[in-house]
Design a protein around this motif. Structure first.
Motif, mmCIF file in Angstrom:
data_model
loop_
_atom_site.group_PDB
_atom_site.id
_atom_site.type_symbol
_atom_site.label_atom_id
_atom_site.label_comp_id
_atom_site.label_asym_id
_atom_site.label_seq_id
_atom_site.Cartn_x
_atom_site.Cartn_y
_atom_site.Cartn_z
ATOM 1 N N GLY A 193 -20.257 6.843 3.850
ATOM 2 C CA GLY A 193 -20.629 5.312 3.684
ATOM 3 C C GLY A 193 -19.080 4.814 3.090
ATOM 4 N N ALA A 194 -18.192 5.701 2.944
ATOM 5 C CA ALA A 194 -16.931 5.325 2.049
ATOM 6 C C ALA A 194 -16.397 4.109 2.990
ATOM 7 C CB ALA A 194 -15.954 6.423 2.106
ATOM 8 N N VAL A 195 -15.689 3.245 2.095
ATOM 9 C CA VAL A 195 -14.664 2.002 2.815
ATOM 10 C C VAL A 195 -13.448 2.587 2.694
ATOM 11 C CG1 VAL A 195 -14.244 -0.241 2.309
ATOM 12 C CG2 VAL A 195 -16.297 0.156 1.754
ATOM 13 N N VAL A 196 -12.671 2.474 3.826
ATOM 14 C CA VAL A 196 -11.355 2.923 4.012
ATOM 15 C C VAL A 196 -10.276 1.917 4.264
ATOM 16 C CG1 VAL A 196 -9.967 4.649 5.069
ATOM 17 C CG2 VAL A 196 -12.246 5.386 4.614
ATOM 18 N N VAL A 197 -9.305 1.657 3.428
ATOM 19 C CA VAL A 197 -8.365 0.522 3.883
ATOM 20 C C VAL A 197 -7.301 1.314 4.135
ATOM 21 C CG1 VAL A 197 -7.046 -1.307 3.067
ATOM 22 C CG2 VAL A 197 -9.541 -1.044 2.539
ATOM 23 N N ASP A 198 -6.647 1.228 5.303
ATOM 24 C CA ASP A 198 -5.249 1.801 5.886
ATOM 25 C C ASP A 198 -4.337 0.852 5.784
ATOM 26 O OD1 ASP A 198 -3.532 3.372 7.014
ATOM 27 O OD2 ASP A 198 -4.628 3.780 8.852
ATOM 28 N N VAL A 199 -3.353 1.268 4.844
ATOM 29 C CA VAL A 199 -2.005 0.262 4.555
ATOM 30 C C VAL A 199 -1.102 0.649 5.515
ATOM 31 C CG1 VAL A 199 -0.414 -0.634 2.781
ATOM 32 C CG2 VAL A 199 -2.868 -0.286 2.391
ATOM 33 N N GLY A 200 -0.858 1.881 6.052
ATOM 34 C CA GLY A 200 0.130 2.480 6.668
ATOM 35 C C GLY A 200 0.560 1.983 7.961
#
Ligand code: NAP
Length: 252
Positions: A193-200
């Motif tokens: 259920g984690a929220v993942v934000v990918d800035v890369g």
């Protein structure tokens, strides 16, 4: 998995910016300063030029040469220039020359703002949450941690970097993971259920790739921002918003 797309977030910021532009008596001007040999910078500058054109802002591009200091000082002194955006890579000394009142990355770098805007738009609850940021750069990881720590009651924030003993131990327990390391597929395991934000934004085999192994984390995560199409467009929208704020401050 919910896709945290940047387009609707960027659109909302652009609408707000358009309303602010309409109230100004002159058209703000963004000067983009870069080493033309740096391909990433050149691509980003082209993107900024297009975004300015769409928003009705003036835009100019300036190549860094041996007299880069003279160039920055000239842009600082030019009343016709609202903001000076110095692209990476640039030396610390050169960056220090940009007049803070004309630096759209101040007081808060636009990428850090963009991550918060993205989380806010998708109603990701942060109070009391465990947030893990991967990367401690002055332009992304640290300012983002500061923005999160300024929230009340706000989340608990952990920053990981190359000295972190077990990156996975952190990413696997966090409720929100923000990857900003510049390493393709670095984040490959997160909690249910984690929220993942990918800035890369890495170029791998000629394609833009994030810092998250999307296939691997999609098995457990609840939401993920795509690359491209996630944080990137929101960052551009935040940058233009910052330019318009500077114009307003200059007018005052
Ligand atoms: P940076 O200055 O190179 O910093 C990278 C950070 O990640 C450093 O703190 C580094 O740790 C850490 N790191 C690197 N490898 C790691 C590993 N294996 N394990 C743990 N931590 C690791 O990069 P940046 O300027 O912050 O940018 C990060 C990424 O975001 C890049 O891909 C960049 O292109 C992208 N970016 C995207 C946007 C956008 O709008 N989407 C805007 C700006 C940047 P140390 O401090 O220990 O070296």
């Amino acid at each position: 998995v919910i896709e945290l797309r940047g387009a609707p977030v960027a659109r909302a910021i652009r609408d707000e910016t358009a309303a602010a532009i309409a109230k100004l008596e002159w058209v703000p001007h963004l000067a983009s300063v870069l080493d033309p040999a740096a391909e990433d910078a050149a691509a980003y500058s082209r993107q900024l030029g297009k975004a300015c054109e769409r928003a009705g802002l003036r835009f100019s591009e300036h190549a860094i040469d041996a007299d880069a200091g003279v160039l920055i000082r000239r842009l600082n002194d030019d009343d016709d220039v609202t903001a000076v955006f110095l692209h990476e890579p640039a030396s610390v000394d050169l960056r220090a020359l940009v007049n803070p009142a004309k630096d759209p990355e101040r007081p808060v770098p636009c990428t850090a703002q963009a991550v918060v805007e993205l989380l806010r738009h998708y109603h990701i609850g942060l109070d009391g949450a465990d947030v893990v940021i991967v990367g401690r750069s002055a332009t992304v990881g640290r300012p983002l941690a500061n923005l999160l720590l300024d929230m009340r009651p706000g989340p608990t924030v952990t920053i990981c970097h190359t000295g972190t003993k077990s990156l996975r131990a952190h990413t696997m327990r966090a409720e929100v993971v923000v990857a900003a390391a510049g390493r393709p597929r670095l984040v490959d395991a997160v909690a249910d259920g984690a929220v993942v934000v990918d800035v890369g934004t890495n170029v791998v085999d000629g394609q833009l790739a994030g810092d998250v192994d999307a296939a691997a984390v999609s098995r457990t995560c609840g939401a993920l921002s795509p690359v491209p199409g996630g944080v990137g467009p929101v960052t551009v929208a935040c940058l233009l918003r910052s330019v318009v704020r500077m114009a307003r401050l200059a007018a005052e």
